[in-house]
Design a protein around this motif. Sequence first.
Motif, PDB file in Angstrom:
ATOM      1  N   ALA A  86       0.858  -1.115   0.447  1.00 37.01           N
ATOM      2  CA  ALA A  86      -0.083  -0.269  -0.142  1.00 37.01           C
ATOM      3  C   ALA A  86       0.626   0.810  -0.433  1.00 37.01           C
ATOM      4  O   ALA A  86       2.086   0.952   0.314  1.00 37.01           O
ATOM      5  CB  ALA A  86      -0.788  -0.310   1.069  1.00 37.01           C
ATOM      6  N   ALA A  87       0.061   2.455  -0.301  1.00 36.78           N
ATOM      7  CA  ALA A  87       1.040   3.889   0.015  1.00 36.78           C
ATOM      8  C   ALA A  87       1.782   4.068   1.094  1.00 36.78           C
ATOM      9  O   ALA A  87       2.827   3.709   1.276  1.00 36.78           O
ATOM     10  CB  ALA A  87       0.605   5.101  -0.565  1.00 36.78           C
ATOM     11  N   SER A  88       0.534   3.378   1.939  1.00 35.40           N
ATOM     12  CA  SER A  88       1.771   3.950   3.065  1.00 35.40           C
ATOM     13  C   SER A  88       1.671   2.121   4.240  1.00 35.40           C
ATOM     14  O   SER A  88      -0.074   1.989   3.803  1.00 35.40           O
ATOM     15  CB  SER A  88       1.139   4.152   4.732  1.00 35.40           C
ATOM     16  N   ALA A  89       2.086   1.688   4.970  1.00 34.25           N
ATOM     17  CA  ALA A  89       1.837   0.304   6.010  1.00 34.25           C
ATOM     18  C   ALA A  89       1.489   0.536   6.985  1.00 34.25           C
ATOM     19  O   ALA A  89       1.222  -0.054   8.460  1.00 34.25           O
ATOM     20  CB  ALA A  89       3.453   0.048   6.196  1.00 34.25           C
ATOM     21  N   ASP A  90       0.875   2.224   6.990  1.00 27.26           N
ATOM     22  CA  ASP A  90       0.240   1.876   8.902  1.00 27.26           C
ATOM     23  C   ASP A  90      -1.554   0.905   8.912  1.00 27.26           C
ATOM     24  O   ASP A  90      -1.697   0.568   9.441  1.00 27.26           O
ATOM     25  CB  ASP A  90      -0.387   3.701   8.434  1.00 27.26           C
ATOM     26  N   LEU A 100       8.479  -3.811   0.659  1.00 23.58           N
ATOM     27  CA  LEU A 100       9.676  -2.764   0.414  1.00 23.58           C
ATOM     28  C   LEU A 100       8.833  -1.154  -0.166  1.00 23.58           C
ATOM     29  O   LEU A 100       9.623   0.011   0.075  1.00 23.58           O
ATOM     30  CB  LEU A 100      11.127  -2.915   1.023  1.00 23.58           C
ATOM     31  N   THR A 101       8.403  -1.595  -0.912  1.00 23.35           N
ATOM     32  CA  THR A 101       7.687   0.016  -1.508  1.00 23.35           C
ATOM     33  C   THR A 101       7.061   0.694  -0.566  1.00 23.35           C
ATOM     34  O   THR A 101       6.517   1.446  -1.135  1.00 23.35           O
ATOM     35  CB  THR A 101       6.964  -0.196  -2.972  1.00 23.35           C
ATOM     36  N   SER A 102       6.417  -0.233   0.082  1.00 21.78           N
ATOM     37  CA  SER A 102       5.257   1.165   1.395  1.00 21.78           C
ATOM     38  C   SER A 102       6.183   1.381   1.972  1.00 21.78           C
ATOM     39  O   SER A 102       6.831   0.926   2.746  1.00 21.78           O
ATOM     40  CB  SER A 102       4.463  -0.186   1.684  1.00 21.78           C
ATOM     41  N   ARG A 103       5.646   2.355   2.708  1.00 25.55           N
ATOM     42  CA  ARG A 103       6.338   3.700   3.669  1.00 25.55           C
ATOM     43  C   ARG A 103       6.080   3.576   4.869  1.00 25.55           C
ATOM     44  O   ARG A 103       4.805   2.928   4.815  1.00 25.55           O
ATOM     45  CB  ARG A 103       5.423   5.192   3.320  1.00 25.55           C
ATOM     46  N   GLY A 104       7.285   3.018   5.504  1.00 19.94           N
ATOM     47  CA  GLY A 104       7.518   2.967   6.794  1.00 19.94           C
ATOM     48  C   GLY A 104       7.076   1.210   6.438  1.00 19.94           C
ATOM     49  O   GLY A 104       6.685   0.730   7.677  1.00 19.94           O
ATOM     50  N   ALA A 105       7.342   0.428   5.686  1.00 19.02           N
ATOM     51  CA  ALA A 105       7.311  -1.386   5.557  1.00 19.02           C
ATOM     52  C   ALA A 105       8.145  -1.523   6.930  1.00 19.02           C
ATOM     53  O   ALA A 105       8.116  -2.821   7.486  1.00 19.02           O
ATOM     54  CB  ALA A 105       8.140  -1.804   4.176  1.00 19.02           C
ATOM     55  N   ALA A 146       8.819  -5.111  11.568  1.00 22.34           N
ATOM     56  CA  ALA A 146       8.827  -4.933  13.233  1.00 22.34           C
ATOM     57  C   ALA A 146       8.082  -5.044  14.053  1.00 22.34           C
ATOM     58  O   ALA A 146       8.412  -5.953  14.952  1.00 22.34           O
ATOM     59  CB  ALA A 146      10.068  -3.869  13.767  1.00 22.34           C
ATOM     60  N   GLY A 147       6.795  -4.191  13.180  1.00 24.81           N
ATOM     61  CA  GLY A 147       5.676  -4.429  14.766  1.00 24.81           C
ATOM     62  C   GLY A 147       5.124  -5.881  14.344  1.00 24.81           C
ATOM     63  O   GLY A 147       4.396  -6.294  15.825  1.00 24.81           O
ATOM     64  N   LEU A 148       5.214  -6.299  13.480  1.00 24.69           N
ATOM     65  CA  LEU A 148       4.507  -7.584  13.064  1.00 24.69           C
ATOM     66  C   LEU A 148       5.431  -8.546  13.800  1.00 24.69           C
ATOM     67  O   LEU A 148       4.085  -9.666  14.284  1.00 24.69           O
ATOM     68  CB  LEU A 148       4.058  -7.556  11.640  1.00 24.69           C
ATOM     69  N   ARG A 149       6.245  -8.378  13.855  1.00 29.50           N
ATOM     70  CA  ARG A 149       7.246  -9.745  14.209  1.00 29.50           C
ATOM     71  C   ARG A 149       7.275  -9.303  16.152  1.00 29.50           C
ATOM     72  O   ARG A 149       6.588 -10.600  16.280  1.00 29.50           O
ATOM     73  CB  ARG A 149       8.268  -9.594  14.232  1.00 29.50           C
ATOM     74  N   ALA A 168      15.622  -6.083  11.178  1.00 26.35           N
ATOM     75  CA  ALA A 168      13.790  -5.817  11.849  1.00 26.35           C
ATOM     76  C   ALA A 168      12.750  -6.855  12.051  1.00 26.35           C
ATOM     77  O   ALA A 168      12.147  -6.935  12.402  1.00 26.35           O
ATOM     78  CB  ALA A 168      12.855  -5.000  10.523  1.00 26.35           C
ATOM     79  N   GLY A 169      13.712  -8.597  12.034  1.00 30.99           N
ATOM     80  CA  GLY A 169      12.871  -9.596  12.447  1.00 30.99           C
ATOM     81  C   GLY A 169      12.104 -10.334  10.683  1.00 30.99           C
ATOM     82  O   GLY A 169      11.370 -10.847  11.130  1.00 30.99           O
TER      83      GLY A 169
END
Length: 222
Positions: free
Chosen positions: A31-35, A56-61, A66-69, A95-96
């Motif tokens: 997506a445009a952003s990984a939010d 990795l094309t998603s901003r904040g990927a 790391a958050g998903l891990r 990042a995991g």
Amino acid sequence: MTNTPGEGDMSEMDGTTAAIVRSGVVAVLRAASADGFAAVADVLVGNGITAIEVTLTSRGAIDALAGLRRQLPPSAVIGAGTVLTPDQAKASVDAGAAFLVSPVVDPAMRQDFGVPFYPGGLSPSEIHQAAQTGAGLVKLFPASAVRPSYLKDLHGPLPGIRIMPTGGIGLDDITAWLTNGASAVGMGGPLLGDAFTGGDLGQLAVRARRAAEAVAVARFAE
């Protein structure tokens, strides 16, 4: 159970690759952003799609990965996609990321990143070159350019290569790809739909269950 390709003998695979093959579907989060990745991944894993690729094309990927891990259960396998440089690979692993996926074969990426690396290709030559890196899976991209029967054609002269078609695969196509020899399929838009643009996450759960059921049907047919 058949030999490779397809689900194959799990004892021949590293643990990460075996987990991806068991899931049968890798959800490709782009997506445009990984939010919105955290909420979407939670629904996917809760409904049977336990392999997640953060592109990795998603901003904040990288931060999202790391958050998903931290967020998802140990049964979920989380990796990075569209990895094109060694620096991106290192950042993803730091990042995991449990695996790395690229749409291409690049000599600069022929190194040990400490996790499985799955390069991609479309033609027989590209698929062969990708497999020669020792990859546990080769990404066939874009899958929309060929039919599921293409895998049977490939596996004639190139037996034993585990292939993960990605790109343009619909929910109704999953069983055909798997029964024609795919080890797993990568799915983006047809699975995720409008989940990143305010769509109903309940409908995402329905699609995830449909995808998991399609994998079960294909595996029963093997």
